[in-house]
Scaffold this motif. Structure first.
Motif, short mmCIF file in Angstrom:
data_model
loop_
_atom_site.label_atom_id
_atom_site.label_comp_id
_atom_site.label_asym_id
_atom_site.label_seq_id
_atom_site.Cartn_x
_atom_site.Cartn_y
_atom_site.Cartn_z
N THR A 1 0.85 -1.19 0.00
CA THR A 1 0.00 0.00 0.00
C THR A 1 0.88 1.23 0.00
O THR A 1 1.79 1.35 0.83
CB THR A 1 -0.91 0.01 1.25
OG1 THR A 1 -1.75 -1.14 1.24
CG2 THR A 1 -1.77 1.26 1.29
N VAL A 2 0.62 2.16 -0.92
CA VAL A 2 1.39 3.40 -1.02
C VAL A 2 0.45 4.59 -0.82
O VAL A 2 -0.64 4.65 -1.41
CB VAL A 2 2.08 3.53 -2.40
CG1 VAL A 2 2.90 4.83 -2.46
CG2 VAL A 2 2.95 2.32 -2.67
N ALA A 3 0.87 5.53 0.02
CA ALA A 3 0.08 6.74 0.26
C ALA A 3 1.00 7.95 0.27
O ALA A 3 1.98 7.99 1.01
CB ALA A 3 -0.68 6.63 1.57
N ASN A 4 0.68 8.92 -0.56
CA ASN A 4 1.44 10.15 -0.72
C ASN A 4 0.59 11.28 -0.14
O ASN A 4 -0.55 11.50 -0.54
CB ASN A 4 1.72 10.34 -2.21
CG ASN A 4 2.29 11.68 -2.58
OD1 ASN A 4 2.23 12.65 -1.84
ND2 ASN A 4 2.86 11.76 -3.77
N SER A 5 1.14 12.01 0.84
CA SER A 5 0.46 13.18 1.43
C SER A 5 -0.92 12.83 1.99
O SER A 5 -1.88 13.60 1.86
CB SER A 5 0.31 14.29 0.37
OG SER A 5 1.54 14.64 -0.21
N ALA A 6 -1.03 11.67 2.60
CA ALA A 6 -2.33 11.22 3.11
C ALA A 6 -2.71 11.97 4.37
O ALA A 6 -1.88 12.17 5.26
CB ALA A 6 -2.29 9.72 3.40
N PRO A 7 -3.97 12.41 4.49
CA PRO A 7 -4.42 13.07 5.72
C PRO A 7 -4.65 12.04 6.83
O PRO A 7 -5.63 11.31 6.82
CB PRO A 7 -5.74 13.74 5.29
CG PRO A 7 -6.21 12.96 4.12
CD PRO A 7 -5.00 12.39 3.44
N LEU A 8 -3.72 11.99 7.77
CA LEU A 8 -3.76 11.03 8.87
C LEU A 8 -3.86 11.76 10.21
O LEU A 8 -3.15 12.74 10.44
CB LEU A 8 -2.51 10.15 8.85
CG LEU A 8 -2.39 9.21 7.66
CD1 LEU A 8 -0.99 8.59 7.60
CD2 LEU A 8 -3.45 8.11 7.72
N ASN A 9 -4.75 11.29 11.05
CA ASN A 9 -4.94 11.88 12.39
C ASN A 9 -5.32 13.36 12.35
O ASN A 9 -5.11 14.08 13.32
CB ASN A 9 -3.69 11.67 13.26
CG ASN A 9 -3.52 10.23 13.70
OD1 ASN A 9 -4.34 9.37 13.40
ND2 ASN A 9 -2.44 9.96 14.41
N VAL B 1 3.49 -1.02 4.06
CA VAL B 1 2.95 0.30 3.74
C VAL B 1 4.11 1.25 3.47
O VAL B 1 5.10 1.27 4.22
CB VAL B 1 2.09 0.84 4.90
CG1 VAL B 1 1.64 2.28 4.62
CG2 VAL B 1 0.88 -0.06 5.14
N LEU B 2 4.00 2.05 2.41
CA LEU B 2 4.93 3.15 2.14
C LEU B 2 4.18 4.46 2.27
O LEU B 2 3.18 4.68 1.58
CB LEU B 2 5.53 3.03 0.73
CG LEU B 2 6.35 4.25 0.27
CD1 LEU B 2 7.61 4.41 1.12
CD2 LEU B 2 6.72 4.13 -1.22
N LEU B 3 4.65 5.34 3.15
CA LEU B 3 4.10 6.69 3.28
C LEU B 3 5.12 7.68 2.75
O LEU B 3 6.29 7.65 3.12
CB LEU B 3 3.79 7.01 4.75
CG LEU B 3 2.68 6.20 5.43
CD1 LEU B 3 2.49 6.67 6.86
CD2 LEU B 3 1.38 6.31 4.66
N GLU B 4 4.66 8.57 1.89
CA GLU B 4 5.51 9.63 1.34
C GLU B 4 4.99 10.96 1.89
O GLU B 4 3.83 11.32 1.67
CB GLU B 4 5.47 9.59 -0.18
CG GLU B 4 6.01 8.26 -0.72
CD GLU B 4 5.94 8.16 -2.23
OE1 GLU B 4 6.97 7.84 -2.86
OE2 GLU B 4 4.85 8.39 -2.78
#
Length: 278
Positions: free
Chosen positions: A105-113, A217-220
């Protein structure tokens, strides 16, 4: 292999390298945009399921057109709202895509928390030097209003706030942002959002629980991202890692929306994952 998406070149820089490396790309719009129904911003359950459905559709179409078998493996990738959807799909993978294999799973600039900064919104809140902050606030609460009418979102809003929420239900982001650039978020609310049922309902709708990921998971993350702040992302990462989730983070000296380098880095990361042989 082709490196063209057939959309006049608009997405070639983003998806072209994936196509050249032999991936089937299924890119879909969100439910309620360009089709029937109403769009609920950051509705992770719906968007995550829709992404997995797109994988199923993409495999079917590609197999029919190429007369070649498709791998059962897949990854999801997205930026901003799409990053939120990608993470939501990752959490749903085992229960919703049992016939497939979620590789990553890859997420770039994801709004978390981000519910953490909605907790701070109250009348008279000092202006934030971010031109699209009021627009973003409007989209999030417009989504909550559609998803949870029992919360009575309007009871938290000033007349200006109710007007912007109404516009956010149909206006495109690039059209709403200049209309709201001079509106402090504190002018949109008539009472603190932390009062009553709004924050618990918002958290239930938009939060991505930091657990339940069977694949890496990859977060960018942009260091200067005002919409998806790095400290909130790192808070989520620490929670996820404590729950046994394998999370890789790549930081960039950027704001919201990192650019083509993030796409290339995501592709390199995905290419290094273990894929099923069939």
């Amino acid at each position: 292999m082709t490196d063209r998406m057939g959309t006049g070149g608009r997405y070639d820089d983003c998806f072209g390298p994936w196509l050249r490396d032999g991936y089937v790309v299924a890119a879909t719009e969100y439910a309620g945009i360009g089709g029937p129904g109403e769009h609920v911003y950051l509705d992770g359950e719906t968007a995550g399921a829709n992404l997995i459905d797109a994988v199923r559709a993409g495999r079917t179409v590609a197999a029919r057109e190429t007369h070649r078998p498709m791998s059962k493996g897949y990854v999801t990738e997205g930026g901003s709202q799409g990053g939120h959807a990608s993470l939501s799909a990752g959490r749903l993978a085992e229960q919703y895509s049992g016939e497939l294999v979620n590789v990553g799973t890859v997420a770039n600039s994801a709004p978390l928390n981000i519910v953490e900064y909605f907790k701070l919104v109250r009348p008279g809140m000092p202006p934030v030097a971010v031109s699209d902050y009021a627009a973003y606030f409007s989209y999030v609460l417009a989504g909550l209003k559609r998803a949870r009418p029992d919360v009575n979102v309007d009871s938290y809003l000033t007349p200006l706030g109710r007007t912007l929420i109404r516009k956010a239900q149909s206006a495109c982001y690039q059209d709403l942002t200049p209309q709201t650039a001079d509106d402090p978020v504190g002018d949109l609310v008539s009472r603190p959002l932390a009062d009553g049922p709004l924050i618990p309902a918002l958290s239930a709708q938009i939060s991505v629980p930091p657990k339940g990921f069977a694949a890496p998971v990859l977060l960018e993350q942009g260091a200067f991202d005002p919409v998806s702040p790095a400290p909130l992302t790192w808070q989520w990462v620490e929670q996820a890692r404590s729950n046994g989730v394998t999370v890789t983070v790549k930081d960039y000296p950027a704001g919201h929306g990192i650019g083509p380098q993030a796409d290339l880095d995501a592709l390199a990361w995905v290419n290094g994952l273990p894929w099923p042989t069939s």
